[in-house]
Design an enzyme around this catalytic site. Sequence first.
Site, mmCIF file in Angstrom:
data_model
loop_
_atom_site.group_PDB
_atom_site.id
_atom_site.type_symbol
_atom_site.label_atom_id
_atom_site.label_comp_id
_atom_site.label_asym_id
_atom_site.label_seq_id
_atom_site.Cartn_x
_atom_site.Cartn_y
_atom_site.Cartn_z
ATOM 1 N N HIS A 34 0.776 -1.097 -0.025
ATOM 2 C CA HIS A 34 0.100 -0.138 0.076
ATOM 3 C C HIS A 34 0.928 1.198 -0.004
ATOM 4 O O HIS A 34 2.019 0.946 0.025
ATOM 5 C CB HIS A 34 -0.911 -0.064 1.229
ATOM 6 C CG HIS A 34 -0.212 -0.519 2.691
ATOM 7 N ND1 HIS A 34 0.680 0.506 2.968
ATOM 8 C CD2 HIS A 34 -0.479 -1.343 3.426
ATOM 9 C CE1 HIS A 34 0.950 0.057 4.128
ATOM 10 N NE2 HIS A 34 0.760 -0.988 4.329
ATOM 11 N N GLU A 35 0.202 2.331 0.097
ATOM 12 C CA GLU A 35 1.033 3.709 -0.107
ATOM 13 C C GLU A 35 2.267 3.821 1.061
ATOM 14 O O GLU A 35 3.172 4.423 0.777
ATOM 15 C CB GLU A 35 0.113 5.044 -0.059
ATOM 16 C CG GLU A 35 0.585 6.181 -0.344
ATOM 17 C CD GLU A 35 1.068 6.085 -1.783
ATOM 18 O OE1 GLU A 35 2.245 6.761 -1.773
ATOM 19 O OE2 GLU A 35 0.683 5.497 -2.792
ATOM 20 N N HIS A 37 4.028 1.339 2.091
ATOM 21 C CA HIS A 37 5.241 0.570 1.567
ATOM 22 C C HIS A 37 5.877 1.537 0.321
ATOM 23 O O HIS A 37 7.002 1.614 0.307
ATOM 24 C CB HIS A 37 4.905 -0.740 0.959
ATOM 25 C CG HIS A 37 4.234 -1.727 1.908
ATOM 26 N ND1 HIS A 37 2.915 -2.206 1.902
ATOM 27 C CD2 HIS A 37 4.717 -2.520 2.929
ATOM 28 C CE1 HIS A 37 2.785 -3.194 2.926
ATOM 29 N NE2 HIS A 37 4.028 -3.276 3.483
#
Length: 282
Positions: A34-35, A37
């Site tokens: 997701h953002e 990471h």
Amino acid sequence: MLVTESIDEIRNTVKLWRREKLSVGFVPTMGALHEGHLSLIRQAKQSADRVVVSIFVNPEQFGPNEDFDRYPRKLEEDLKLCRKARAAAVFRPEVSDMYPGDKYFEIKIRELGRHMCGASRPGFFEGIVLVVNKLLNIIEPDIAVFGQKDIQQYLILKQMVEEFNHGVKLEMGKIVRANDGLALSSRNTYLSNDERLKAPSLYRSLSYIEKQVREGVDTPSLLIEHQKNELEAKGFEIDYLGVFSMDNIEPVEKLENGRSYILAGAVYLGKTRLIDNILIEL
Ligand code: PAF
């Protein structure tokens, strides 16, 4: 972008980069990216010429009653996101590549693993130390980036890297939040609509305690008890909510100027475990 399951292939690729005098950054993940990471990958790109992302759901860090089997696995989407974030390689070993045979050694963590998530997830940090040790030996990066959301993991790994003389510098990436404050996590996909609406209350409680502390409350235990009760009334089950020393992850009763603290919580909403924290330097 190279995508490989092979330990030899990722090693040889990194060796070639080194021969070209390129520096190497590493972002270990369990996938379902997701953002949060992606921001770690971008941070690694700022510090290194080439970034390797590993995607490996590590069975060693899940307890027998935890969610190893249902942990989200989304390889195709993950690879797209890694390409977009300009990773140079994705290392995605199979369990049999990482753990091919009997294990003759056992890792034990002392002080840093006694509280917070270490208290309620026996073997969790031992499993993380094991796999990150292996991954660092395979990739041998110059820098590796870990998220602040898992602050205890970061502090334990920082100590591990120092104690075991890994030649890597660890960086901490900031927590990325949804608009309503919920810290992004691969496990948020488990939440029902109703649970998702409630979930930001953990961050709200932490923020409320933070504000009081910054305004001068130096013994926050009553305040914390009150926030625990509020969360329980909303349907959360509390694992822990408290203030811990940044030096040794011990619980702290009285806060002092000039010291750094972790204000942290772990809660269950239904079957989903959520964690979050705010770092406070007084
Ligand atoms: O933070 C995680 O996703 C995992 O604990 C890690 C560092 C990839 C080790 O499996």
